[in-house]
Design a protein around this motif. Structure first.
Motif, PDB file in Angstrom:
ATOM      1  N   MET A 337       0.821  -1.207   0.000  1.00  0.00           N
ATOM      2  CA  MET A 337       0.000   0.000   0.000  1.00  0.00           C
ATOM      3  C   MET A 337       0.863   1.269   0.000  1.00  0.00           C
ATOM      4  O   MET A 337       0.477   2.296  -0.560  1.00  0.00           O
ATOM      5  CB  MET A 337      -0.913   0.019   1.238  1.00  0.00           C
ATOM      6  CG  MET A 337      -1.971  -1.068   1.250  1.00  0.00           C
ATOM      7  SD  MET A 337      -3.116  -0.958  -0.138  1.00  0.00           S
ATOM      8  CE  MET A 337      -3.141  -2.675  -0.674  1.00  0.00           C
ATOM      9  N   ARG A 362      -2.768  -2.203  -5.612  1.00  0.00           N
ATOM     10  CA  ARG A 362      -3.348  -1.993  -4.281  1.00  0.00           C
ATOM     11  C   ARG A 362      -4.662  -2.747  -4.132  1.00  0.00           C
ATOM     12  O   ARG A 362      -4.932  -3.327  -3.071  1.00  0.00           O
ATOM     13  CB  ARG A 362      -3.572  -0.497  -4.042  1.00  0.00           C
ATOM     14  CG  ARG A 362      -2.282   0.313  -3.913  1.00  0.00           C
ATOM     15  CD  ARG A 362      -2.569   1.732  -3.438  1.00  0.00           C
ATOM     16  NE  ARG A 362      -1.380   2.572  -3.543  1.00  0.00           N
ATOM     17  CZ  ARG A 362      -1.151   3.425  -4.532  1.00  0.00           C
ATOM     18  NH1 ARG A 362      -2.034   3.548  -5.519  1.00  0.00           N
ATOM     19  NH2 ARG A 362      -0.056   4.138  -4.560  1.00  0.00           N
ATOM     20  N   TRP A 363      -5.493  -2.747  -5.157  1.00  0.00           N
ATOM     21  CA  TRP A 363      -6.744  -3.493  -5.093  1.00  0.00           C
ATOM     22  C   TRP A 363      -6.496  -4.989  -4.968  1.00  0.00           C
ATOM     23  O   TRP A 363      -7.140  -5.678  -4.182  1.00  0.00           O
ATOM     24  CB  TRP A 363      -7.591  -3.217  -6.347  1.00  0.00           C
ATOM     25  CG  TRP A 363      -8.373  -1.950  -6.286  1.00  0.00           C
ATOM     26  CD1 TRP A 363      -8.229  -0.845  -7.081  1.00  0.00           C
ATOM     27  CD2 TRP A 363      -9.420  -1.634  -5.373  1.00  0.00           C
ATOM     28  NE1 TRP A 363      -9.106   0.131  -6.725  1.00  0.00           N
ATOM     29  CE2 TRP A 363      -9.870  -0.325  -5.672  1.00  0.00           C
ATOM     30  CE3 TRP A 363     -10.028  -2.319  -4.326  1.00  0.00           C
ATOM     31  CZ2 TRP A 363     -10.895   0.297  -4.977  1.00  0.00           C
ATOM     32  CZ3 TRP A 363     -11.060  -1.707  -3.618  1.00  0.00           C
ATOM     33  CH2 TRP A 363     -11.484  -0.418  -3.940  1.00  0.00           C
ATOM     34  N   ALA A 366      -5.538  -5.926  -1.455  1.00  0.00           N
ATOM     35  CA  ALA A 366      -6.361  -5.307  -0.409  1.00  0.00           C
ATOM     36  C   ALA A 366      -6.758  -6.264   0.706  1.00  0.00           C
ATOM     37  O   ALA A 366      -6.905  -5.861   1.864  1.00  0.00           O
ATOM     38  CB  ALA A 366      -7.610  -4.683  -1.036  1.00  0.00           C
TER      39      ALA A 366
END
Length: 455
Positions: A337, A362-363, A366
């Motif tokens: 992140m 980042r997704w 997650a």
């Protein structure tokens, strides 16, 4: 001495065993992942970003065939761990001999099929447009070494089953270092392009197999097979197949998701979107190395103690493995992140890729903090020889949830829908795995402990 080493799986403290088993496994996976990352960086900078996409297209095909060896290795290793726990040496030897025979038969057959249908498989896995020709070059050469890779991966799992993780670690380090050296020579110095990248990969398989062969022929291994052990036995093959099918199914689904992802992303964003996923896929392999290391370290501990009917130790190994893996997963999450843009810039300087990849990464990462439960939970059922629940829980993430999400979400959210599919599948599959693992612990381990205490 060798017998004492495997017996320690049932005597030493679980915390020490997990560290002893997981650290070498993590280091081995780390070096292998660094190899994949650096290999991608070399290819991207010395050949071009299209070459990164080409290799990513080939990976699911070669991975699936190589996974046959991994499946046979892990399936047989579960049997070997439990056999050693029960002191059934002959069954362990017969299992290992059958593993070698069936690995050779299956991988060679699959390579022949893979070469015959080369022009159909590459486009099917997203090797279209400019990606097709470099992918074909890489595919053909790498495929020649897949039987050797299959045997090496099978042997590596058996080394872990013997309780010798340091040797298994070295078996992963040698080909990784060798591949990078050959990359430098073949691509940078000799300027062989995709030919060089492919021969470096194939050469690394040979190095790995050479070391593993030395291990089993030396005094380090307690599994000294004879010619009669290579004769296929139906009962052993059924047990190997049932447990190995879990790993094979997992890899088959991984290959299918590569196929879908490459094709969907090519339609949505062309070559640059395929390259974005190629970079993210490398980071998934690299960043999760400590979590995967704990999972691999957990398998022989759980299998051995289950075979020895030490159920309290089995339960303790589950709890500690989940906590250790979750702790390192949180660290990985924070790093991704925070430094996603810097990470992507190492692979390429192309503006289109640099603009879209950090947010996509980042997704994808997650839900990483919660995946420890899903990985350890599904691995537990495989370790104790319960093939059906192991298979179903292994397929929950990518088979039952990720693929449907991948087919639905992009229709409404475009390329963002692809990246959203990752954390949603992680979340749902973790909830399902947690439910069934908790049920198994209560109904089998705790109930058995209570019954034994009353008797």
């Amino acid at each position: 001495m060798a017998r004492i080493t495997s017996a320690e799986l049932g005597k030493e403290s679980i915390a020490k065993l997990l560290i002893r088993q997981s650290v070498p496994a993590s280091i081995g996976i780390l070096v292998m992942s660094i190899n994949i990352l650096v290999d991608t960086i070399f290819v991207g900078n010395w050949i071009g970003s299209i070459a990164i996409a080409a290799i990513n297209v080939v990976l699911p095909v070669s991975f699936f065939i190589a996974a046959l060896g991994m499946a046979i290795g892990i399936g047989g290793s579960s049997i070997i761990s439990r056999a050693l726990g029960k002191n059934h040496q002959e069954k362990a030897l017969q299992t290992f001999g059958n593993q070698i025979s069936i690995t050779l038969l299956v991988t060679v057959s699959m390579v022949v099929i893979g070469l015959v249908f080369i022009d159909q498989l590459i486009p099917a896995f997203g090797g279209k447009g400019e990606i097709f020709e470099p992918a074909k070059i890489y595919y053909r050469i790498v495929l020649y070494g897949v039987p050797i890779l299959g045997l090496a991966m099978m042997g590596n799992s058996v080394i872990r089953a013997e309780g010798k993780p340091k040797f298994a670690m070295v078996a992963m380090i040698i080909p990784s270092v060798g591949n990078l050296l050959m990359d430098y020579i073949f691509i940078n110095i000799l300027d062989l392009g995709m030919f060089g990248a492919a021969w470096a990969s194939t050469g690394s398989y040979v190095l790995c197999m050479g070391y593993i062969l030395w291990f089993f022929l030396s005094k380090n291994s307690e599994l000294k097979v004879k010619w009669e052990h290579f004769k296929l036995k139906l009962n052993i093959l059924k047990e190997i197949g049932a447990l190995g099918f879990v790993t094979l199914s997992r890899q088959a689904v991984v290959s299918l998701t590569y196929l879908l992802l490459n094709n969907i992303l090519f339609e949505l964003g062309g070559e640059s979107s395929v390259t974005t996923y190629a970079i993210i896929a490398r980071m998934l392999m690299f960043a999760l190395f400590p979590v995967l290391g704990v999972t691999q370290g957990f398998l022989p501990i759980a299998g051995y103690n289950y075979g020895a009917e030490q159920y309290t130790r089995v339960r303790e190994s589950i709890n500690k493995a989940i906590w250790y893996a979750a702790a390192v997963a949180i660290v990985v999450f924070i790093c991704i992140m925070t430094f996603s843009t810097e990470i992507v810039s190492v692979f390429t300087q192309e503006e289109a890729v640099l603009a879209s990849t950090p947010s996509a990464m980042r997704w994808v990462f997650a839900a990483v903090p919660i995946i420890a439960l899903q990985l350890i939970g599904s691995a537990y059922f495989q370790a104790i020889g319960k093939a059906v629940p192991a298979l179903l829980l292994t397929l929950t993430r990518q088979g039952f949830f990720f693929i449907p999400l991948l087919l639905i979400l992009p229709k409404y959210f475009g390329e963002l829908g692809v990246w959203l599919s990752f954390p949603l599948a992680d979340l749902i599959s973790t909830i399902v795995t947690g439910y069934f693992l908790n049920k198994e612990i209560k109904n089998t381990l705790i109930e058995t402990e209570t019954t034994e205490q009353l008797e």
